[in-house]
Motif scaffolding. Structure first.
Motif: not given
Ligand code: NAD
Length: 464
Positions: A433, A389, A222, A137-138, A236-239, A218, A161
């Motif tokens: 991204f 990250h 995820v 969502s970010t 591609a996870g959190e940082g 995300g 998705n």
């Molecule tokens: P989020 O993890 O809440 O959601 C990301 C996606 O995953 C969404 O589409 C969500 O619906 C889906 N999702 C979440 N849990 C799931 C599961 N168990 N099964 C299936 N789908 C699932 O993330 P957000 O709040 O949208 O974004 C912020 C996070 O993403 C932060 O932690 C940020 O650091 C990370 N991020 C990482 C990168 C990168 O390139 N490494 C880029 C952007 C954001």
């Protein structure tokens, strides 16, 4: 008398609504389906057709996607902020410009060859097929556009998705990408999505035998889910990026750079500075420079009150208050009874403070004084906590620069610049991204979405 300003405001708002309606009108959105199975069927048909396209045709599509993204940067930025309630329109426009201009295209796909006495062997970078991508969502439209460009450049088709909280913005991007593809003579539905993404639609996508590769951008949930799918997956996870400032740095510039990076899009980017470790000797000077460059310093009980605004208790642990992610700094200050509109809030804390330990994604930067570079590096490594990250440093001491980079082991490491230089904004290198730390692809681009194929000719085609 009619007020001119008032009229132009109304005209502006009607025009912006018209743009949104034209593009976001769900009935007319290309590639956006009611049902995930239907979406996968459609993308599978498109992929079969796409297999016969040349690389030059792929490149033409990429060029059109660049152009349509630039034309719609403002619309997508506004839509992203209004739908998610997060981030800053002006910064999101820059992100779209960056994605349009600096995401690699087909030039990123490079073959390799061996020639010798026994002939010629080629390695070619083939498409994976249909890729399933989960987006955050970010950066809801930026990630869709960036993934689409890289995946199509590599000869793939994509099913998204998107994050349910950003579905309109992500699907507006899916629609635009499809329009660009059609304009370039490409197939219908090469990029698809669903109108109402849920965990169920995600599950169908992940399990579909037609989907050959998965990409998740995300948080940790995820990424973990995709990695246990049994398919090739890019995570591609959190940082929680630390930034260190030592006594050799250009402190004025460090202050300005850190405010610029940490406040960009209200600190939503996963690469943005999220806590600062500064050597005591230069801490006051750094804080002054930050204040001169648009930060607002809070102290004492205001910091304790801010904890209750930014974080909530869940199962006995402090976690981010999702309602406040990506909000403007002024809204946090308003809750504290302060009327001000800075880009960033700064405060001094100790290392164990929740602002240091949590990936806030809010325009709040905790600053921790440390006695020397040893303590700074130790704190930086602990705060990054093995996510691999991003981490940043301001220093002119080569030993300090090298040591921190070696010890923190992050995918992105920016020296003497705002964090966003790490994705090509004001720094060399391309933009992405989707930064894949956990699975090691790093800054993903077309080459990340390929599979190697070897073709061997024995005792022939070796022409020297
Ligand atoms: P989020 O993890 O809440 O959601 C990301 C996606 O995953 C969404 O589409 C969500 O619906 C889906 N999702 C979440 N849990 C799931 C599961 N168990 N099964 C299936 N789908 C699932 O993330 P957000 O709040 O949208 O974004 C912020 C996070 O993403 C932060 O932690 C940020 O650091 C990370 N991020 C990482 C990168 C990168 O390139 N490494 C880029 C952007 C954001």
């Amino acid at each position: 008398m009619l007020d001119e300003k008032y009229i132009s405001k109304i005209v502006e708002s009607v025009l912006s609504e018209m743009t949104d309606v034209n593009v976001v009108n769900e009935k007319r959105q290309l590639g956006v389906f009611d049902d995930m199975e239907e979406a996968i069927k459609a993308v599978s048909k498109a992929y079969k057709e796409f297999r016969s396209y040349t690389v030059a045709q792929r490149e033409k599509m990429i060029q059109k996607i660049r152009a349509i993204t630039l034309e719609n940067a403002e619309m997508l930025a506004k839509l992203g902020v209004s739908e998610t309630g997060m981030g800053r329109v002006s910064d999101k426009i820059i992100k779209h410009q960056l994605v349009a201009e600096k995401t690699p295209g087909t030039e990123d796909i490079k073959p390799a060859a061996w020639t010798g006495d026994r002939g010629l062997t080629l390695i070619e970078m083939a498409p994976f097929g249909i890729i399933g991508s989960i987006t955050p969502s970010t950066n809801p439209s930026e990630t869709v556009i960036c993934n689409s460009m890289g995946m199509i450049a590599a000869g793939n088709a994509v099913v998204f998705n998107p994050h349910p909280g950003a579905k309109k913005t992500s699907n507006a991007a899916v629609d635009l990408v499809n329009r660009a593809i059609l304009e370039a003579g490409g197939p219908e539905n090469l990029v698809v999505s669903v109108k109402n993404p849920t965990m169920k639609t995600s599950d169908i996508m992940v399990k579909s035998p037609l989907v050959k590769m998965l990409v998740a951008t995300g948080g940790p949930g995820v990424v973990k889910m995709l990695l246990s799918s049994g398919k090739k997956a890019i995570g591609a996870g959190e940082g929680n990026p630390p930034v260190i400032v030592d006594e050799t740095a250009d402190i004025k510039k460090a202050g300005a750079d850190i405010v610029a990076g940490a406040s960009f899009d209200n600190n939503l980017p996963c690469i943005a500075e999220k806590e600062c470790f500064v050597i005591s000797k230069v801490a006051d000077e750094l804080i002054s420079s930050m204040v001169e460059n648009g930060a607002y310093l809070i102290k004492g009980s205001d910091i304790d009150k801010l904890i209750k605004i930014a974080l909530v208790e869940k199962d006995g642990k402090l976690v981010i208050n999702k309602k406040m992610v990506g909000k403007d700094a002024r809204l946090f200050l308003k809750e504290l009874g302060i009327e001000a509109d800075p880009r960033l809030i700064i405060c001094e804390t100790d290392f164990n403070h929740p602002f240091v330990q949590t990936e806030l994604m809010m325009p709040i930067l905790p600053i921790v004084r440390v006695k020397d570079i040893d303590e700074a590096i130790e704190c930086g490594v602990k705060a990054e906590a093995g996510r691999r990250h991003s981490a940043h440093i301001h220093s002119k001491n080569i030993d300090n620069l090298t040591r921190f980079a070696r010890e923190v082991e992050t995918t992105i490491f920016v020296k003497n610049a705002p964090s966003y230089a790490g994705i090509g904004a004001g720094g060399e290198g391309y933009t992405t991204f989707t930064i894949a730390g956990p699975t090691g692809e790093g800054l993903t681009a077309a080459h990340s979405f390929t599979r190697q194929r070897r073709c061997v000719m024995v005792d022939g085609l070796h022409i020297i």
